[in-house]
Design an enzyme around this catalytic site. Structure first.
Site, PDB file in Angstrom:
ATOM      1  N   LYS A   1     -16.808  -6.531   6.781  1.00 55.80           N
ATOM      2  CA  LYS A   1     -15.572  -7.281   6.512  1.00 55.80           C
ATOM      3  C   LYS A   1     -14.903  -7.769   7.799  1.00 55.80           C
ATOM      4  O   LYS A   1     -13.900  -8.471   7.740  1.00 55.80           O
ATOM      5  CB  LYS A   1     -14.595  -6.393   5.723  1.00 55.80           C
ATOM      6  CG  LYS A   1     -14.577  -6.670   4.223  1.00 55.80           C
ATOM      7  CD  LYS A   1     -13.363  -6.029   3.594  1.00 55.80           C
ATOM      8  CE  LYS A   1     -13.087  -6.491   2.192  1.00 55.80           C
ATOM      9  NZ  LYS A   1     -11.894  -5.809   1.629  1.00 55.80           N
TER      10      LYS A   1
ATOM     11  N   ARG B   1      -1.767  -6.015  -8.382  1.00 62.93           N
ATOM     12  CA  ARG B   1      -0.748  -7.003  -8.040  1.00 62.93           C
ATOM     13  C   ARG B   1      -0.611  -8.085  -9.101  1.00 62.93           C
ATOM     14  O   ARG B   1       0.465  -8.447  -9.507  1.00 62.93           O
ATOM     15  CB  ARG B   1      -1.084  -7.678  -6.704  1.00 62.93           C
ATOM     16  CG  ARG B   1      -0.677  -6.865  -5.525  1.00 62.93           C
ATOM     17  CD  ARG B   1      -1.375  -7.336  -4.293  1.00 62.93           C
ATOM     18  NE  ARG B   1      -2.787  -6.999  -4.386  1.00 62.93           N
ATOM     19  CZ  ARG B   1      -3.622  -6.991  -3.363  1.00 62.93           C
ATOM     20  NH1 ARG B   1      -3.201  -7.355  -2.173  1.00 62.93           N
ATOM     21  NH2 ARG B   1      -4.873  -6.655  -3.514  1.00 62.93           N
TER      22      ARG B   1
ATOM     23  N   HIS C   1       0.843  -1.201   0.000  1.00 60.71           N
ATOM     24  CA  HIS C   1       0.000   0.000   0.000  1.00 60.71           C
ATOM     25  C   HIS C   1       0.880   1.255   0.000  1.00 60.71           C
ATOM     26  O   HIS C   1       0.649   2.201  -0.750  1.00 60.71           O
ATOM     27  CB  HIS C   1      -0.851   0.093   1.273  1.00 60.71           C
ATOM     28  CG  HIS C   1      -1.915  -0.951   1.413  1.00 60.71           C
ATOM     29  ND1 HIS C   1      -2.003  -1.772   2.510  1.00 60.71           N
ATOM     30  CD2 HIS C   1      -2.965  -1.272   0.623  1.00 60.71           C
ATOM     31  CE1 HIS C   1      -3.051  -2.564   2.387  1.00 60.71           C
ATOM     32  NE2 HIS C   1      -3.654  -2.287   1.249  1.00 60.71           N
TER      33      HIS C   1
ATOM     34  N   SER D   1      -2.876  -7.589   2.897  1.00 59.10           N
ATOM     35  CA  SER D   1      -3.107  -7.470   4.340  1.00 59.10           C
ATOM     36  C   SER D   1      -3.478  -8.833   4.922  1.00 59.10           C
ATOM     37  O   SER D   1      -3.026  -9.191   6.011  1.00 59.10           O
ATOM     38  CB  SER D   1      -4.243  -6.484   4.625  1.00 59.10           C
ATOM     39  OG  SER D   1      -3.877  -5.201   4.186  1.00 59.10           O
TER      40      SER D   1
HETATM   41  P1  ADP Z   1      -6.014  -5.779   0.384  1.00 61.17           P
HETATM   42  O1  ADP Z   1      -6.375  -6.095  -1.049  1.00 61.17           O
HETATM   43  O2  ADP Z   1      -4.614  -6.127   0.761  1.00 61.17           O
HETATM   44  O3  ADP Z   1      -7.040  -6.186   1.399  1.00 61.17           O
HETATM   45  P2  ADP Z   1      -7.015  -3.096   0.350  1.00 61.17           P
HETATM   46  O4  ADP Z   1      -8.418  -3.470   0.154  1.00 61.17           O
HETATM   47  O5  ADP Z   1      -6.698  -2.264   1.517  1.00 61.17           O
HETATM   48  O6  ADP Z   1      -5.988  -4.251   0.470  1.00 61.17           O
HETATM   49  O7  ADP Z   1      -6.443  -2.481  -0.989  1.00 61.17           O
HETATM   50  C1  ADP Z   1      -6.398  -1.137  -1.270  1.00 61.17           C
HETATM   51  C2  ADP Z   1      -5.628  -0.899  -2.542  1.00 61.17           C
HETATM   52  O8  ADP Z   1      -4.255  -1.219  -2.329  1.00 61.17           O
HETATM   53  C3  ADP Z   1      -6.065  -1.739  -3.743  1.00 61.17           C
HETATM   54  O9  ADP Z   1      -5.985  -0.925  -4.890  1.00 61.17           O
HETATM   55  C4  ADP Z   1      -5.023  -2.813  -3.829  1.00 61.17           C
HETATM   56  O10 ADP Z   1      -4.874  -3.298  -5.122  1.00 61.17           O
HETATM   57  C5  ADP Z   1      -3.810  -2.053  -3.370  1.00 61.17           C
HETATM   58  N1  ADP Z   1      -2.804  -2.949  -2.840  1.00 61.17           N
HETATM   59  C6  ADP Z   1      -2.905  -3.769  -1.788  1.00 61.17           C
HETATM   60  N2  ADP Z   1      -1.766  -4.455  -1.625  1.00 61.17           N
HETATM   61  C7  ADP Z   1      -0.928  -4.078  -2.627  1.00 61.17           C
HETATM   62  C8  ADP Z   1       0.388  -4.454  -3.042  1.00 61.17           C
HETATM   63  N3  ADP Z   1       1.065  -5.386  -2.383  1.00 61.17           N
HETATM   64  N4  ADP Z   1       0.916  -3.838  -4.119  1.00 61.17           N
HETATM   65  C9  ADP Z   1       0.206  -2.913  -4.793  1.00 61.17           C
HETATM   66  N5  ADP Z   1      -1.037  -2.529  -4.477  1.00 61.17           N
HETATM   67  C10 ADP Z   1      -1.606  -3.098  -3.404  1.00 61.17           C
END
Ligand code: ADP
Length: 167
Positions: free
Chosen positions: A46, A95, A22, A133
């Site tokens: 969630k 990703r 992130h 996460s």
């Molecule tokens: P997760 O998918 O890990 O539960 P979130 O819902 O918080 O995370 O994701 C928020 C944003 O961060 C999304 O656009 C997701 O693609 C991006 N994101 C999460 N992890 C990564 C990563 N390792 N590399 C690039 N972008 C990421």
């Protein structure tokens, strides 16, 4: 079409908790755009591990070196939140191919709801392409090493969560 000379980008997510994946996207958005808002989705359905306040605190700590980034919580539609903060761009990380389909759906639906807001995708850094996460939580729950995946504060907070919940 009017050209905008100011872009306010929104990086949305659950951030439960924030990872270096992130953070990499937020830092790159902060390099490219004058103003970035990290939008933390409340979404109680969630069942997040960290409360909203804890997630915001950990993000604030991780972005302390970025002076054009702020953190705000939201619930409901992302486009409503983007409009509320006077944003005009959604920045998301990709990703793998598996991210693409759902992100494509969300981007098209957001475009339908609010055509003036653009969505941009940035490719993850190679070393974070496997990072989420939920992976971090799973590894931390069983005492695995996560030091290169999250900030020291997040590592500490995860250790604390799991040591308390194990008692
Ligand atoms: P997760 O998918 O890990 O539960 P979130 O819902 O918080 O995370 O994701 C928020 C944003 O961060 C999304 O656009 C997701 O693609 C991006 N994101 C999460 N992890 C990564 C990563 N390792 N590399 C690039 N972008 C990421």
């Amino acid at each position: 079409m009017t050209k905008r000379n100011t872009t306010k980008a929104v990086c949305p997510g659950s951030f439960d908790p924030i990872t270096k994946g992130h953070l990499d996207i937020i830092e790159r958005a902060a390099e490219l755009f004058p103003s970035v808002v990290v939008g933390v989705l409340e979404n109680p359905s969630k069942k997040p591990l960290f409360t909203l306040e804890e997630r915001v605190r950990l993000i604030n700590n991780a972005i302390a070196h970025l002076d054009n980034v702020e953190v705000t919580c939201f619930s409901g539609l992302l486009v409503d939140f983007v409009n509320k903060v006077n944003g005009n761009l959604i920045v998301k990380g990709l990703r793998a191919i598996s991210d693409f389909e759902i992100e494509f759906q969300m981007a098209l639906n957001n475009k339908r709801l609010s055509p003036e807001i653009e969505t941009m995708f940035m490719m993850t850094k190679n070393e974070y392409s496997f990072l989420s996460s939920s992976m971090v939580k799973e590894i931390a729950r069983y005492g695995g090493d996560i030091h290169d995946l999250v900030t020291p504060e997040v590592e500490q907070a995860l250790k604390q969560k799991f040591s308390v919940s194990d008692k």
